[in-house]
Design a protein around this motif. Structure first.
Motif, PDB file in Angstrom:
ATOM      1  N   GLU A 101       0.815  -1.212   0.000  1.00  0.00           N
ATOM      2  CA  GLU A 101       0.000   0.000   0.000  1.00  0.00           C
ATOM      3  C   GLU A 101       0.851   1.267   0.000  1.00  0.00           C
ATOM      4  O   GLU A 101       0.418   2.320  -0.471  1.00  0.00           O
ATOM      5  N   ASP A 102       2.091   1.162   0.494  1.00  0.00           N
ATOM      6  CA  ASP A 102       3.017   2.294   0.478  1.00  0.00           C
ATOM      7  C   ASP A 102       3.672   2.485  -0.891  1.00  0.00           C
ATOM      8  O   ASP A 102       4.482   3.398  -1.073  1.00  0.00           O
ATOM      9  N   GLY A 103       3.368   1.602  -1.828  1.00  0.00           N
ATOM     10  CA  GLY A 103       3.930   1.717  -3.167  1.00  0.00           C
ATOM     11  C   GLY A 103       5.158   0.871  -3.406  1.00  0.00           C
ATOM     12  O   GLY A 103       5.775   0.937  -4.473  1.00  0.00           O
ATOM     13  N   VAL A 104       5.548   0.063  -2.430  1.00  0.00           N
ATOM     14  CA  VAL A 104       6.713  -0.817  -2.583  1.00  0.00           C
ATOM     15  C   VAL A 104       6.347  -1.977  -3.507  1.00  0.00           C
ATOM     16  O   VAL A 104       5.308  -2.620  -3.329  1.00  0.00           O
ATOM     17  N   ARG A 105       7.214  -2.246  -4.479  1.00  0.00           N
ATOM     18  CA  ARG A 105       6.956  -3.339  -5.420  1.00  0.00           C
ATOM     19  C   ARG A 105       8.082  -4.368  -5.437  1.00  0.00           C
ATOM     20  O   ARG A 105       7.920  -5.463  -5.983  1.00  0.00           O
ATOM     21  N   SER A 106       9.211  -4.041  -4.829  1.00  0.00           N
ATOM     22  CA  SER A 106      10.349  -4.966  -4.797  1.00  0.00           C
ATOM     23  C   SER A 106      11.027  -4.844  -3.431  1.00  0.00           C
ATOM     24  O   SER A 106      11.339  -3.735  -2.992  1.00  0.00           O
ATOM     25  N   VAL A 107      11.229  -5.982  -2.751  1.00  0.00           N
ATOM     26  CA  VAL A 107      11.849  -5.947  -1.429  1.00  0.00           C
ATOM     27  C   VAL A 107      13.000  -6.935  -1.338  1.00  0.00           C
ATOM     28  O   VAL A 107      13.033  -7.952  -2.046  1.00  0.00           O
ATOM     29  N   ALA A 108      13.943  -6.607  -0.466  1.00  0.00           N
ATOM     30  CA  ALA A 108      14.932  -7.574   0.002  1.00  0.00           C
ATOM     31  C   ALA A 108      14.500  -7.961   1.410  1.00  0.00           C
ATOM     32  O   ALA A 108      14.280  -7.089   2.257  1.00  0.00           O
ATOM     33  N   LEU A 109      14.345  -9.237   1.636  1.00  0.00           N
ATOM     34  CA  LEU A 109      13.820  -9.731   2.902  1.00  0.00           C
ATOM     35  C   LEU A 109      14.924 -10.407   3.705  1.00  0.00           C
ATOM     36  O   LEU A 109      15.546 -11.362   3.246  1.00  0.00           O
ATOM     37  N   MET A 110      15.174  -9.905   4.924  1.00  0.00           N
ATOM     38  CA  MET A 110      16.132 -10.522   5.840  1.00  0.00           C
ATOM     39  C   MET A 110      15.348 -11.072   7.030  1.00  0.00           C
ATOM     40  O   MET A 110      14.589 -10.340   7.669  1.00  0.00           O
ATOM     41  N   ALA A 111      15.539 -12.364   7.340  1.00  0.00           N
ATOM     42  CA  ALA A 111      14.786 -12.972   8.439  1.00  0.00           C
ATOM     43  C   ALA A 111      15.692 -13.882   9.257  1.00  0.00           C
ATOM     44  O   ALA A 111      16.503 -14.633   8.701  1.00  0.00           O
ATOM     45  N   VAL A 112      15.554 -13.794  10.576  1.00  0.00           N
ATOM     46  CA  VAL A 112      16.309 -14.681  11.458  1.00  0.00           C
ATOM     47  C   VAL A 112      15.883 -16.119  11.167  1.00  0.00           C
ATOM     48  O   VAL A 112      14.708 -16.407  10.950  1.00  0.00           O
ATOM     49  N   ASN A 113      16.857 -16.999  11.150  1.00  0.00           N
ATOM     50  CA  ASN A 113      16.612 -18.374  10.727  1.00  0.00           C
ATOM     51  C   ASN A 113      16.129 -19.239  11.899  1.00  0.00           C
ATOM     52  O   ASN A 113      16.814 -20.136  12.371  1.00  0.00           O
ATOM     53  N   ASN A 114      14.931 -18.931  12.360  1.00  0.00           N
ATOM     54  CA  ASN A 114      14.282 -19.777  13.363  1.00  0.00           C
ATOM     55  C   ASN A 114      12.783 -19.773  13.099  1.00  0.00           C
ATOM     56  O   ASN A 114      12.321 -19.181  12.115  1.00  0.00           O
ATOM     57  N   SER A 115      12.022 -20.429  13.952  1.00  0.00           N
ATOM     58  CA  SER A 115      10.591 -20.584  13.682  1.00  0.00           C
ATOM     59  C   SER A 115       9.870 -19.246  13.648  1.00  0.00           C
ATOM     60  O   SER A 115       8.924 -19.063  12.861  1.00  0.00           O
ATOM     61  N   TYR A 116      10.303 -18.288  14.455  1.00  0.00           N
ATOM     62  CA  TYR A 116       9.684 -16.960  14.456  1.00  0.00           C
ATOM     63  C   TYR A 116       9.926 -16.260  13.122  1.00  0.00           C
ATOM     64  O   TYR A 116       8.990 -15.825  12.444  1.00  0.00           O
ATOM     65  N   GLY A 117      11.195 -16.169  12.735  1.00  0.00           N
ATOM     66  CA  GLY A 117      11.539 -15.464  11.504  1.00  0.00           C
ATOM     67  C   GLY A 117      10.965 -16.114  10.268  1.00  0.00           C
ATOM     68  O   GLY A 117      10.453 -15.434   9.368  1.00  0.00           O
ATOM     69  N   GLN A 118      11.007 -17.436  10.227  1.00  0.00           N
ATOM     70  CA  GLN A 118      10.562 -18.124   9.022  1.00  0.00           C
ATOM     71  C   GLN A 118       9.042 -18.102   8.867  1.00  0.00           C
ATOM     72  O   GLN A 118       8.529 -18.014   7.753  1.00  0.00           O
ATOM     73  N   SER A 119       8.314 -18.158   9.971  1.00  0.00           N
ATOM     74  CA  SER A 119       6.857 -18.140   9.846  1.00  0.00           C
ATOM     75  C   SER A 119       6.364 -16.793   9.322  1.00  0.00           C
ATOM     76  O   SER A 119       5.464 -16.740   8.470  1.00  0.00           O
ATOM     77  N   ILE A 120       6.970 -15.702   9.791  1.00  0.00           N
ATOM     78  CA  ILE A 120       6.572 -14.380   9.305  1.00  0.00           C
ATOM     79  C   ILE A 120       7.020 -14.181   7.862  1.00  0.00           C
ATOM     80  O   ILE A 120       6.253 -13.697   7.019  1.00  0.00           O
ATOM     81  N   SER A 121       8.260 -14.560   7.558  1.00  0.00           N
ATOM     82  CA  SER A 121       8.780 -14.315   6.215  1.00  0.00           C
ATOM     83  C   SER A 121       8.047 -15.142   5.165  1.00  0.00           C
ATOM     84  O   SER A 121       7.752 -14.660   4.063  1.00  0.00           O
ATOM     85  N   GLU A 122       7.715 -16.386   5.494  1.00  0.00           N
ATOM     86  CA  GLU A 122       6.992 -17.231   4.535  1.00  0.00           C
ATOM     87  C   GLU A 122       5.632 -16.629   4.196  1.00  0.00           C
ATOM     88  O   GLU A 122       5.220 -16.608   3.029  1.00  0.00           O
ATOM     89  N   ARG A 123       4.941 -16.156   5.216  1.00  0.00           N
ATOM     90  CA  ARG A 123       3.626 -15.566   4.964  1.00  0.00           C
ATOM     91  C   ARG A 123       3.756 -14.227   4.240  1.00  0.00           C
ATOM     92  O   ARG A 123       2.924 -13.884   3.391  1.00  0.00           O
ATOM     93  N   PHE A 124       4.825 -13.472   4.560  1.00  0.00           N
ATOM     94  CA  PHE A 124       5.058 -12.215   3.854  1.00  0.00           C
ATOM     95  C   PHE A 124       5.259 -12.473   2.360  1.00  0.00           C
ATOM     96  O   PHE A 124       4.651 -11.803   1.512  1.00  0.00           O
TER      97      PHE A 124
END
Length: 401
Positions: free
Chosen positions: A159-182
């Protein structure tokens, strides 16, 4: 905004170690409450917030003439520390345990807790894995599963107009669950994840990961992690000029002190960051808690403190009612959240449960019940932003929006 399209229903202080008996005169044996919240490691700031709220609940119960005691062990930020700590807690025979705050830690100790038949309520373990974990009805949480955040964060960025992202996520269940859904939601909307980088929470520098972000040339950066490692990532990103891009994050970095900790000389560079986090309900119970926390600690209640406060109160009330009724505390959790009973807030519930009467505890988070998986049936989320005076809430999203 298209937030509704996220694909989900959006929903004296006691001593820390060993504890001190409360001064209440209820006449029964002292009800012991265990705490497995971190005081060391990457999650120590979150641990301090949640431990303070837990102590506040115990102090209020004591002032209400309940004989209670807090037994606290450092849950740390690593599984090995928590496994030793939980054994020490269980040896004290608590009515239940508040904790942990890391999903990885929760997953590492949950079998031990289940074997001991002691209930545990986490204020911040949000991995979706815990929803369906075989826990014999002993694990609960007062914060919604984290995959909800991933979808909402994608909506906010798009909604902010972003169309391309680089995603950095901590490699554990917290980080991966959010990043996968993102990733799922952002690509569904039409966005592109130009780089997806999983990093080790134990790392000290992140030069290689930051270089991958720069090479992707994204419109924005999404960072899912915790405050300590987040600060190190920000330091490395500042050397590459990446802080000129928009950044988005989750509740693991929802800490008012983060900009100053990460960039002591120029914290204002982070004031444009946006995040999705857990919020507090707009209710009398939430206002009562916020006022009490402010009076006790001289600051506004920080993230996840309301979740810890509710976790502590549910276990204290269940323990006191079990004592009065000669039952098991875990069997009384539903009876202190009984929709047919008289609603009450915090210490106002004490007299009834000490007489063995059911109550309808009204949580500071909006909690009024757990579902069949031990997840809260209602939750509040916020879109937030760093600011010079702390954290600004841009929008509140109640359960069902």
């Amino acid at each position: 905004m298209h937030l509704a399209a996220a694909g989900v229903a959006v929903l004296g202080v006691l001593a820390a170690c060993g504890g001190d008996s409360g001064s209440g005169d209820s006449g029964g044996e002292t009800v012991k409450l265990g705490s497995l919240l971190p005081t060391t490691g990457d999650l120590a700031p979150l641990g301090e917030n949640t431990l303070n709220a837990t102590k506040l609940a115990v102090k209020e119960a004591t002032a209400g003439d309940a004989a209670v005691e807090l037994i606290s062990q450092d849950g740390g930020s690593q599984e090995s520390i928590a496994q030793s700590a939980v054994q020490q807690l269980l040896a004290e025979d608590p009515v239940g345990i508040v904790g942990a705050v890391s999903s990885a830690v929760c997953l590492s100790v949950i079998d031990t807790v289940v074997q001991s038949e002691i209930p545990m309520i986490s204020p911040a373990c949000t991995s979706p894995q815990l929803t369906t974990y075989e826990d014999d009805g002993l694990f609960y949480r007062t914060a919604a599963p984290s995959d909800v955040q991933g979808a909402l964060l994608a909506d906010v960025a798009y909604e902010d107009g972003v169309r391309s992202v680089a995603l950095m996520a901590v490699n554990n269940s917290y980080g991966q669950s959010i990043s996968e859904r993102f990733v799922e939601r952002f690509t569904e909307l039409g966005g592109e994840v130009a780089a997806e980088i999983n990093y080790d929470a134990a790392a000290k520098t992140f030069t290689a990961e930051v270089q991958q972000v720069a090479a992707a040339e994204p419109d924005a950066v999404v960072l899912i992690g915790y405050a300590d490692t987040g600060a190190a990532i920000v330091h490395d990103a500042s050397q590459r000029g990446l802080l000129d891009l928009p950044w988005y994050t989750g509740d693991g970095i929802q800490d008012a002190s983060f900009p100053t900790e990460a960039l002591p000389n120029s914290p204002e560079q982070l004031y444009s960051w946006k995040g999705i986090g857990i919020g507090a309900a707009d209710s009398d119970a939430a206002s009562t808690f916020a006022k009490a926390y402010q009076e006790e600690y001289g600051e506004e209640a920080p993230s996840f403190s309301a979740q810890a406060y509710d976790s502590a109160w549910v276990l204290l009330l269940a323990g006191l009612k079990a004592q009065a009724s000669d039952t098991d505390p875990v069997d009384e959790i539903a009876n202190v959240l009984d929709p047919e009973a008289e609603p009450c807030i915090a210490a106002d519930c004490l007299a009834a449960v000490q007489e063995g009467t059911n109550v309808a505890y009204q949580g500071a988070t909006g909690l009024t019940a757990f579902d069949e998986n031990g997840d809260p049936t209602s939750s509040t989320f916020v879109i937030w932003q760093f600011a010079a005076d702390g954290i600004t809430t841009l929008q509140t999203l109640e359960s069902g929006q």
